[in-house]
Structures are given as structure tokens and as C-alpha cells.
Design a protein around this motif. Structure first.
Motif, PDB file in Angstrom:
ATOM      1  N   ARG A 282       0.800  -1.217   0.000  1.00 33.08           N
ATOM      2  CA  ARG A 282       0.000   0.000   0.000  1.00 33.08           C
ATOM      3  C   ARG A 282       0.842   1.282   0.000  1.00 33.08           C
ATOM      4  O   ARG A 282       0.299   2.382   0.125  1.00 33.08           O
ATOM      5  N   SER A 283       2.147   1.154  -0.116  1.00 33.89           N
ATOM      6  CA  SER A 283       2.999   2.353  -0.167  1.00 33.89           C
ATOM      7  C   SER A 283       2.550   3.261  -1.311  1.00 33.89           C
ATOM      8  O   SER A 283       2.148   2.788  -2.365  1.00 33.89           O
ATOM      9  N   GLN A 284       2.650   4.573  -1.089  1.00 29.71           N
ATOM     10  CA  GLN A 284       2.163   5.516  -2.088  1.00 29.71           C
ATOM     11  C   GLN A 284       3.052   5.522  -3.334  1.00 29.71           C
ATOM     12  O   GLN A 284       4.272   5.434  -3.237  1.00 29.71           O
TER      13      GLN A 284
ATOM     14  N   LYS B 187      -1.717   7.512  -4.349  1.00 29.38           N
ATOM     15  CA  LYS B 187      -2.442   6.267  -4.608  1.00 29.38           C
ATOM     16  C   LYS B 187      -1.612   5.065  -4.146  1.00 29.38           C
ATOM     17  O   LYS B 187      -0.415   5.003  -4.395  1.00 29.38           O
ATOM     18  N   PRO B 188      -2.266   4.089  -3.475  1.00 28.82           N
ATOM     19  CA  PRO B 188      -1.524   2.895  -3.052  1.00 28.82           C
ATOM     20  C   PRO B 188      -1.001   2.125  -4.269  1.00 28.82           C
ATOM     21  O   PRO B 188      -1.723   1.932  -5.241  1.00 28.82           O
ATOM     22  N   SER B 189       0.251   1.663  -4.188  1.00 29.40           N
ATOM     23  CA  SER B 189       0.890   1.025  -5.338  1.00 29.40           C
ATOM     24  C   SER B 189       0.168  -0.229  -5.795  1.00 29.40           C
ATOM     25  O   SER B 189       0.161  -0.552  -6.978  1.00 29.40           O
ATOM     26  N   ASN B 190      -0.411  -0.974  -4.862  1.00 27.54           N
ATOM     27  CA  ASN B 190      -1.064  -2.221  -5.258  1.00 27.54           C
ATOM     28  C   ASN B 190      -2.537  -2.023  -5.602  1.00 27.54           C
ATOM     29  O   ASN B 190      -3.272  -2.984  -5.756  1.00 27.54           O
ATOM     30  N   GLY B 191      -2.967  -0.748  -5.740  1.00 29.79           N
ATOM     31  CA  GLY B 191      -4.379  -0.482  -6.003  1.00 29.79           C
ATOM     32  C   GLY B 191      -4.666  -0.045  -7.429  1.00 29.79           C
ATOM     33  O   GLY B 191      -5.716   0.530  -7.702  1.00 29.79           O
TER      34      GLY B 191
END
Ligand SMILES: [Zn+2]
Length: 284
Positions: free
Chosen positions: A156-158, A190-194
Motif C-alpha cells: 500500500r505504499s504511495q 495512490k496505493p501502489s497495489n491499487g
């Protein structure tokens, strides 16, 4: 990084095949290694100059002079460079390299922060920041699947932080991560995995195109002109308060303790202003 790539190409045309006459250190804090000494480079013929992330690697006779210019550092090419020893501690000069035909270059650093770093090693992998570099986005191996895997691993890192983390992707800094996110119309937070499949494709293409366009713009420019070219080619970074040239909205900023990011609310965040953490902390 596009500027570093352009510098590598520029130096390749100027240096390869020439021998190093002498190397003088003016800012002692810049040199991060002591064995082999700088003087060991004297007399060695330069075989190649390559980029590793944001590092430049000058290879000569089994040794590598590796340097990282950092935010305020720059390389100044000189067709004729003084043969007198440099005077340490005065002015922006950090390191001077003189070649056998009396041309050469100065590494300089503006301001008071000393971040420019120079290494002399037998293998660049001995430098921790080089050994831990992630994949390079300009290589053919860097494809959409690889980007997808890197972003999945980042959880979830930005996006903004992940793009400029050198251990995840090598070579993208604060300026180009702003540009890439603006081109991809994605929020820096935005979260990287999103990301949806479409967003992933858009981001992948934005990374490739932003970097290769910047390199094309810099093609053929002398080292002295590269910084000006970088500034004029940026569409959001460093342009807080100016108009977005895609949609006309006002470019906004989020500041952190030692850096800031810029973005276009209409293009990237559905018109929403991102919370400025430093400001909101002060207001509490
Ligand atoms: Zn816009």
C-alpha cells in the motif's frame, strides 16, 4: 536521470580512449572511499562511461571512478582545464579530472549541503547504493509485468515514494516521478497495489515515454545546457501556482520536511487538493 544518461553519452564521446592525467579532490567530504586512492587513476585509459541509476561509472584500467551528483551537484566540461592543483575548501568545486589532451571536467556542488559523492572502486557493486539499485526503466527487461510485480511488492505504499525509491526502480528522482504521475493522470498518494489493469498500462507507458522523451530533448546538448533543458521540459515539477498545460488548472504542491511534490488536481486527483501534512501539523 535523463540528464545523467545524457551526461554519460556526452562524456563517452569526449573521454573514451583518453588517459586520465590527474584527479584532484577539492571537497574532501565528497570522497567516500580511500583504497584505491584517487591518484591510482592517473595514467589509466578510459574505456567506458555508463549510467547506473543516477550514478555515473567511469571505467579505466580495472578501476571505476563512480560519482553521484545529488540535487545540487553538476558536471562542467572544459576543453582546457588548469593543470595546477586545486585549492581545497573554496567555492563549489568538488573534484577535477584532467585528461591527457588537457581537456577534462569539474564536479561542482552549489549551496552548503554536501551530498555529492565520489568513489574509487575495483567493482561498482562494492558501493552499497549501487549494489541495491532496482531494475532500470530504460532497459528492455523493464516491461509491464516487471512493473506490476514491483508495485505488488510495494503493497500500500504511495506511488510517489515507490517510483523514486532507488531500490525499487533505479534512476527516477523527485522531478521525474512528478512528471510521470502527471502524464499517467494518477495521484501521487495512490496505493501502489491499487492500480487497475488500465492504470498499470498507463503508468508503464508514462515511465517509458517520459524518460525517453527527456533523453531525446537532451540529445546533442552539451553538459552545460542540460540543466536548463531539464527545467524547460518539466510540466508540473517546480511549477506550483502555474497553469497545467493539459487542463488549465492551477498546479498544487504538497511539502515535506526536505522536499516537495507538485501535481495537477484536475488531471490527477479528481479535483481534490491533497493534504499538506507539514502545513496541517502546524495548524493543529
Ligand atoms: Zn491538469
Amino acid at each position: 536521470m535523463p540528464e545523467v544518461e545524457s551526461l554519460a553519452r556526452f562524456l563517452t564521446t569526449k573521454c573514451v580512449g583518453h588517459a586520465i592525467a590527474r584527479v584532484d579532490l577539492a571537497a574532501f567530504s565528497a570522497l567516500k572511499t580511500y583504497d584505491p586512492p584517487l591518484s591510482a587513476l592517473g595514467g589509466l585509459e578510459i574505456e567506458s562511461i555508463t549510467r547506473r541509476g543516477k550514478f555515473l561509472d567511469l571505467s579505466a584500467g580495472g578501476l571505476h571512478l563512480v560519482f553521484h551528483l545529488a540535487r545540487a551537484g553538476w558536471l562542467r566540461w572544459r576543453e582546457s582545464i588548469p593543470d595546477t592543483p586545486t585549492r581545497p575548501g573554496k567555492g563549489p568545486l568538488a573534484l577535477r579530472v584532467r585528461l591527457d589532451d588537457s581537456s577534462g571536467f569539474d564536479l561542482t556542488e552549489a549551496g552548503t549541503q554536501r551530498k555529492l559523492a565520489v568513489y574509487v572502486v575495483t567493482d561498482p557493486e562494492q558501493i552499497p547504493h549501487v549494489a541495491t539499485l532496482g531494475p532500470d526503466p530504460l532497459t528492455p527487461e523493464f516491461d509491464r509485468d516487471l512493473l506490476a510485480a514491483l508495485l505488488r511488492n510495494a503493497g500500500r505504499s504511495q506511488l510517489k515514494g515507490v517510483l523514486k525509491d532507488q531500490r525499487t526502480i533505479a534512476g527516477i528522482g523527485n522531478a521525474y516521478s512528478d512528471e510521470i504521475l502527471h502524464r499517467a493522470k494518477l495521484s501521487p498518494f495512490k496505493p501502489s497495489n491499487g492500480l487497475t489493469d488500465v492504470e498499470l498500462t498507463t503508468l508503464f507507458e508514462a515511465i517509458k515515454n517520459e524518460l525517453s522523451d527527456a533523453i531525446l530533448r537532451a540529445e546533442g546538448l552539451a553538459a552545460a545546457d542540460l540543466k536548463g533543458e531539464k527545467k524547460s521540459g518539466l510540466r508540473v515539477h517546480g511549477r506550483k501556482g502555474e497553469q497545467c498545460d493539459v487542463c488549465g488548472d492551477t498546479i498544487a504542491e504538497v511539502s515535506f520536511a526536505d522536499s516537495a511534490l507538485q501535481y495537477c488536481p484536475t488531471c490527477q486527483t479528481g479535483g481534490k487538493l491533497l493534504a499538506d501534512r507539514r502545513l496541517s501539523r502546524l495548524l493543529k
